[in-house]
Design an enzyme around this catalytic site. Structure first.
Site, PDB file in Angstrom:
ATOM      1  N   GLU A  39      49.185  23.575  18.828  1.00  0.00           N
ATOM      2  CA  GLU A  39      50.221  24.545  18.451  1.00  0.00           C
ATOM      3  C   GLU A  39      49.671  25.515  17.409  1.00  0.00           C
ATOM      4  OE1 GLU A  39      53.726  22.510  17.179  1.00  0.00           O
ATOM      5  OE2 GLU A  39      54.208  21.817  19.204  1.00  0.00           O
ATOM      6  N   ARG A  96      46.185  43.457  35.930  1.00  0.00           N
ATOM      7  CA  ARG A  96      45.638  43.444  37.294  1.00  0.00           C
ATOM      8  C   ARG A  96      46.577  42.779  38.293  1.00  0.00           C
ATOM      9  NH1 ARG A  96      39.942  41.170  35.513  1.00  0.00           N
ATOM     10  NH2 ARG A  96      41.302  40.482  33.832  1.00  0.00           N
ATOM     11  N   ASP A 171      35.348  50.576  43.017  1.00  0.00           N
ATOM     12  CA  ASP A 171      36.555  50.391  43.829  1.00  0.00           C
ATOM     13  C   ASP A 171      37.497  51.574  43.610  1.00  0.00           C
ATOM     14  OD1 ASP A 171      37.657  49.836  41.343  1.00  0.00           O
ATOM     15  OD2 ASP A 171      37.607  47.668  41.638  1.00  0.00           O
ATOM     16  N   LYS A 194      36.346  48.082  47.751  1.00  0.00           N
ATOM     17  CA  LYS A 194      36.139  46.672  47.393  1.00  0.00           C
ATOM     18  C   LYS A 194      37.192  45.790  48.056  1.00  0.00           C
ATOM     19  CE  LYS A 194      37.146  44.933  43.112  1.00  0.00           C
ATOM     20  NZ  LYS A 194      36.981  44.934  41.649  1.00  0.00           N
ATOM     21  N   ARG A 196      38.515  41.859  47.795  1.00  0.00           N
ATOM     22  CA  ARG A 196      38.381  40.653  46.971  1.00  0.00           C
ATOM     23  C   ARG A 196      38.805  39.437  47.797  1.00  0.00           C
ATOM     24  NH1 ARG A 196      37.440  39.223  41.975  1.00  0.00           N
ATOM     25  NH2 ARG A 196      37.325  41.274  40.984  1.00  0.00           N
ATOM     26  N   ASP A 218      33.393  51.213  35.151  1.00  0.00           N
ATOM     27  CA  ASP A 218      34.600  50.424  35.431  1.00  0.00           C
ATOM     28  C   ASP A 218      35.333  50.168  34.127  1.00  0.00           C
ATOM     29  OD1 ASP A 218      36.428  49.189  37.042  1.00  0.00           O
ATOM     30  OD2 ASP A 218      35.078  47.651  37.828  1.00  0.00           O
ATOM     31  N   THR A 223      34.058  38.434  35.720  1.00  0.00           N
ATOM     32  CA  THR A 223      33.009  37.503  36.173  1.00  0.00           C
ATOM     33  C   THR A 223      31.716  38.229  36.557  1.00  0.00           C
ATOM     34  OG1 THR A 223      33.581  37.637  38.509  1.00  0.00           O
ATOM     35  CG2 THR A 223      34.794  36.024  37.174  1.00  0.00           C
ATOM     36  N   GLY A 224      31.776  39.540  36.648  1.00  0.00           N
ATOM     37  CA  GLY A 224      30.587  40.321  37.003  1.00  0.00           C
ATOM     38  C   GLY A 224      30.414  40.512  38.500  1.00  0.00           C
ATOM     39  N   THR A 226      32.021  42.198  40.744  1.00  0.00           N
ATOM     40  CA  THR A 226      32.138  43.587  41.201  1.00  0.00           C
ATOM     41  C   THR A 226      30.846  44.358  40.928  1.00  0.00           C
ATOM     42  OG1 THR A 226      34.510  43.521  40.779  1.00  0.00           O
ATOM     43  CG2 THR A 226      33.500  45.714  40.890  1.00  0.00           C
TER      44      THR A 226
HETATM   45  C1  R5P Z   1      39.656  45.371  38.888  1.00  0.00           C
HETATM   46  O1  R5P Z   1      39.697  46.065  39.882  1.00  0.00           O
HETATM   47  C2  R5P Z   1      38.902  45.770  37.669  1.00  0.00           C
HETATM   48  O2  R5P Z   1      38.857  47.152  37.547  1.00  0.00           O
HETATM   49  C3  R5P Z   1      37.498  45.202  37.653  1.00  0.00           C
HETATM   50  O3  R5P Z   1      36.739  45.790  38.692  1.00  0.00           O
HETATM   51  C4  R5P Z   1      37.514  43.718  37.813  1.00  0.00           C
HETATM   52  O4  R5P Z   1      38.410  43.133  36.917  1.00  0.00           O
HETATM   53  C5  R5P Z   1      36.141  43.145  37.599  1.00  0.00           C
HETATM   54  O5  R5P Z   1      36.203  41.778  37.797  1.00  0.00           O
HETATM   55  P1  R5P Z   1      34.889  40.954  38.105  1.00  0.00           P
HETATM   56  O6  R5P Z   1      33.911  41.293  37.028  1.00  0.00           O
HETATM   57  O7  R5P Z   1      35.349  39.517  38.021  1.00  0.00           O
HETATM   58  O8  R5P Z   1      34.441  41.329  39.460  1.00  0.00           O
END
Ligand code: R5P
Length: 301
Positions: A39, A96, A171, A194, A196, A218, A223-224, A226
């Protein structure tokens, strides 16, 4: 005259201090700790009666904890007699999930808006919010909102090192950043597509011209996935110098390693999230936004 002070939550102290220095106002970090059972313990750092409060919160690392902090702090500030409460969230989370993509899903973006309103946030300032299906913050939030973009700053920084590059939006929703960025450095931009498939799996496609230097822009790296996919596609088309400019470098899990293994040469990020690639500070644009907001907003927004 009503006194204005900055109160910061956990994780936001450094940026809050820079903005306080710019505006010449006091900054008080809140006392925040966790009890052994998880808490939250919170204590206001100063008397707030009759003061206008700029509440600085970072939602980058533990968004749920930061949300509880924000709600507890904002409600208590009003209860103890503060005037307007302006929330500065350099990185605004939960945007998002802006639709019920699958039946029964919670639209988190709307929940965030409801929680902040109910907690008494009077105005909101943020940097490069993830606006996709909601085109403007005013479609989502009832309070006065002000967004600023770090893209011109990132572009200026990038231009100091690279005079020619193809600007790449990985994207559709990143087109807004690519447009701003490419306008600033007078370079062409393209928008990729893109798809997902999960939290970490994405597939990127689209038509890519031939070239050597590219900069992927972006709002968020989580997580990288994209960036890695976009970089792979650029390499397939002969690009040998690939850079990344991003506002919010969350860099979760092994994102950093994946991005560089994919051949990315440099990563340039802001300080909305504390990360090893902070090359550009958003302190000044947040400070300027607060000055604008406070000169326009008389009392409660
Ligand atoms: C979503 O479209 C956001 O603009 C980023 O492209 C997204 O959050 C990137 O996420 P990740 O690094 O996991 O691919």
């Amino acid at each position: 005259m009503e006194q204005i002070v900055i109160i910061s939550g956990s994780q936001a102290n450094a940026l809050a201090q820079q903005v306080a220095s710019q505006l010449g106002i006091p900054h008080y970090p809140s006392t925040i700790r966790y009890f052994p059972d998880g808490e939250l313990y919170l204590r206001l750092p100063t008397d707030v009666k009759g003061k206008k409060i700029i509440l600085f919160e970072s939602f980058a690392r533990r968004p749920n904890d930061a949300l509880v902090e924000t709600v507890f702090l904002s409600e208590t500030l009003h209860e103890r007699g503060a005037g307007e409460v302006i929330l500065v969230a350099p990185y605004l989370p939960y945007l998002r999930q802006d639709s019920e993509f699958n039946p029964g899903e919670i639209v988190s973006a709307k929940m965030l808006s409801t929680m902040l309103s109910k907690a008494g946030i009077d105005a909101l300032v943020t940097v490069d919010p993830h606006l996709h299906r909601f085109k403007d913050l005013s479609e989502l939030f009832k309070m006065k909102t002000l967004k600023v973009s770090a893209m011109p700053l990132l572009a200026e920084y990038f231009y100091n090192y690279h005079r020619e590059a193809l600007v790449v939006a990985p994207d559709e929703e990143a087109e807004q950043w690519a447009k701003l960025f490419s306008g600033k450095i007078n370079a062409p931009y393209i928008v990729l597509e893109k798809h997902r498939f999960g939290d970490t799996e994405v597939e990127i496609s689209g038509s890519i011209p031939k070239g050597t230097t590219a900069v992927i822009v972006d709002d968020i790296i989580s997580t990288g996935g994209t960036i890695v996919e976009a970089a792979e596609k650029l390499k397939e088309h002969g690009f040998t110098s690939i850079h990344v400019c991003v506002t919010h470098a969350l860099l979760v899990q092994d994102a950093e390693a994946k991005i560089f293994q994919a051949g990315v040469e440099s990563l340039i990020a802001t300080d909305t999230v504390i990360n090893p690639y902070m090359r550009v500070s958003v302190a000044k644009i947040i400070g300027d936004a607060l000055e604008r907001l406070m000169s326009h907003v008389g009392n409660r927004a």
